[in-house]
Design a protein around this motif. Structure first.
Motif, PDB file in Angstrom:
ATOM      1  N   LEU A  64       0.838  -1.210   0.000  1.00 28.22           N
ATOM      2  CA  LEU A  64       0.000   0.000   0.000  1.00 28.22           C
ATOM      3  C   LEU A  64       0.868   1.253   0.000  1.00 28.22           C
ATOM      4  N   LYS A  65       1.888   1.226   0.862  1.00 24.14           N
ATOM      5  CA  LYS A  65       2.797   2.378   0.952  1.00 24.14           C
ATOM      6  C   LYS A  65       3.440   2.659  -0.390  1.00 24.14           C
ATOM      7  N   GLU A  66       3.955   1.595  -1.012  1.00 22.45           N
ATOM      8  CA  GLU A  66       4.650   1.738  -2.300  1.00 22.45           C
ATOM      9  C   GLU A  66       3.725   2.308  -3.366  1.00 22.45           C
ATOM     10  N   SER A  67       2.459   1.935  -3.296  1.00 21.84           N
ATOM     11  CA  SER A  67       1.515   2.385  -4.330  1.00 21.84           C
ATOM     12  C   SER A  67       1.049   3.818  -4.071  1.00 21.84           C
ATOM     13  N   GLY A  68       1.280   4.310  -2.853  1.00 24.62           N
ATOM     14  CA  GLY A  68       0.822   5.653  -2.502  1.00 24.62           C
ATOM     15  C   GLY A  68      -0.674   5.709  -2.236  1.00 24.62           C
ATOM     16  N   LEU A  69      -1.294   4.539  -2.053  1.00 24.93           N
ATOM     17  CA  LEU A  69      -2.745   4.498  -1.819  1.00 24.93           C
ATOM     18  C   LEU A  69      -3.033   4.029  -0.394  1.00 24.93           C
ATOM     19  N   THR A  70      -4.308   4.071  -0.014  1.00 26.37           N
ATOM     20  CA  THR A  70      -4.702   3.533   1.298  1.00 26.37           C
ATOM     21  C   THR A  70      -5.754   2.457   1.077  1.00 26.37           C
ATOM     22  N   LYS A  71      -6.065   1.754   2.153  1.00 23.55           N
ATOM     23  CA  LYS A  71      -7.065   0.674   2.064  1.00 23.55           C
ATOM     24  C   LYS A  71      -8.389   1.193   1.507  1.00 23.55           C
ATOM     25  N   ARG A  72      -8.712   2.443   1.828  1.00 21.32           N
ATOM     26  CA  ARG A  72     -10.001   3.029   1.406  1.00 21.32           C
ATOM     27  C   ARG A  72     -10.100   3.188  -0.114  1.00 21.32           C
ATOM     28  N   ASP A  73      -8.936   3.165  -0.794  1.00 23.19           N
ATOM     29  CA  ASP A  73      -8.953   3.319  -2.256  1.00 23.19           C
ATOM     30  C   ASP A  73      -9.269   2.003  -2.977  1.00 23.19           C
ATOM     31  N   LEU A  74      -9.260   0.891  -2.239  1.00 24.27           N
ATOM     32  CA  LEU A  74      -9.369  -0.416  -2.907  1.00 24.27           C
ATOM     33  C   LEU A  74     -10.772  -0.677  -3.432  1.00 24.27           C
ATOM     34  N   SER A  75     -10.848  -1.232  -4.658  1.00 22.03           N
ATOM     35  CA  SER A  75     -12.140  -1.606  -5.235  1.00 22.03           C
ATOM     36  C   SER A  75     -12.491  -3.044  -4.898  1.00 22.03           C
TER      37      SER A  75
END
Ligand code: KG4
Ligand code: ZN
Length: 340
Positions: A64-75
């Protein structure tokens, strides 16, 4: 169109991996390999599941860190349901159930072998992808198959090993040479320095598109055992030539059936997948098929050959498009269930 963001988890054997994909692009692909098995000369299932338990949370956090996203962004979350070691699969499947429930997002089940094949569809920057139907030589530590791929999830095994897998043939030959597990990559490395024509070993004679590697392993073992009687330094003095020769023969065996299948089925789209597709001699021979047999050849990027979650993510993406989700009441499976 908003591309779905998929978290993918792979935990079928001894690698814990998490990937984040946006559509067909990989934003992160983190793999924690388990060194604990090295001293045992093979994967110890009990230790593998314990290490997955320790690794899975940090691996997902890092992805998640590497992608720059958070769990809330997941589809959605895609995961390997099988085949593999049950204890290892249980760690991944329990983890994704909890996470999907907590985030209220759908789960997508993926078959490990289909994931290896679908790794070809990852967008690594405008790469060509195989056209259907294509033949995929799927070669890993547990499987050796020639798969007729008609569509993303319409796959038929037309040939398979009747005993050892190609990866096992590499690993067992390596063990005979005194190399640690997994020996496949080490044989590849040593072979680069050796003469592949130094030694010859009989190739198996098996009907149709099936494979067999146990006879080859036995003749390699007996040959070396006999030579060691005359010269205790035989392995040391011939290591690179032995590695190059056994690699050449394993790859020849794999290629012979693939060439036969391509001729008989008249398919010239040829792909290779699975851990053994990292092998440099196999990659070279698959690419040479373009000039020799008029193939259009596809080898996956090196990072997506051995077990990784990005391949699970790309398979998840195609199921997401079809809204093929699974509820929470399932169990993993150890043995191959689907047609491929
Ligand atoms: O697909 P994979 O990572 O795990 C399974 O699903 O089994 O495949 C692992 C296998 C091991 O047998 C390993 O020795 C082999 O792939 N392998 C190689 C190479 N890299 C990995 N074999 C030969 N040459 C390589 N460079
Ligand atoms: Zn695999």
């Amino acid at each position: 169109m908003n591309e779905p963001i998929i978290l993918a988890i792979e935990s079928s054997c001894d690698d814990t991996s998490a990937a984040i994909l946006q559509g067909r692009r990989v934003l992160a692909n983190v793999i924690a390999s388990q060194d604990v098995h090295k001293k045992y000369g093979g994967v110890v299932p009990e230790l593998a599941s314990r290490a997955h338990q320790q690794n899975i949370v940090p691996v997902v956090d890092n992805a998640l860190k590497e992608s720059g996203l958070t769990k809330r962004d997941l589809s959605a979350i895609a995961f390997t349901r099988g085949p593999g070691l049950l204890g290892s699969l249980l760690v991944g499947t329990s983890f994704v159930k909890g996470l999907a429930l907590g985030l209220n997002i759908p789960l997508i089940e993926i078959d490990h072998l289909q994931a290896h094949i679908l790794a070809h569809f990852i967008d690594s920057g405008g790469n060509n992808v195989p056209a259907f139907p294509f033949l995929c030589l799927t070669v890993s530590g547990g499987h050796s198959q020639i798969v007729l791929v008609r569509d993303y999830f319409d796959m038929e095994i037309i040939g398979k090993t009747i005993d050892d897998a190609a990866g096992e043939a590499f690993d067992k030959s390596a063990k005979i040479l005194g190399l640690p597990y997994p020996g496949g990559p080490l044989i590849d490395k040593l072979a680069a320095e050796g003469d592949a024509l130094s030694f010859n070993f009989p190739k198996p004679k098996i009907q149709g598109f099936d494979y067999s590697f146990s006879g080859l392993k036995t003749s390699f073992l007996y040959f070396i055992r006999d030579e060691l009687k005359n010269n205790p330094l035989f392995i040391e003095e011939n290591k690179v030539n032995l590695a190059a020769s056994i690699q050449r023969i394993i790859v020849e065996v794999l290629m012979d059936k693939l060439i036969k299948a391509s001729k008989e089925l008249q398919i010239n789209q040829i792909a290779v997948a699975g851990g053994v597709s990292a092998n440099s001699e196999l990659r070279k021979q698959i690419m040479l098929g373009q000039a020799k047999y008029g193939w259009q050849s596809f080898i996956p990027p090196f990072n997506f050959t051995t077990d990784n979650a990005a391949m699970v993510g790309i398979a998840g993406y195609y199921k997401y498009l079809k809204k093929e989700f699974i509820g929470l009441d399932f169990a993993p499976y150890a043995r191959a269930l689907h047609k491929s």
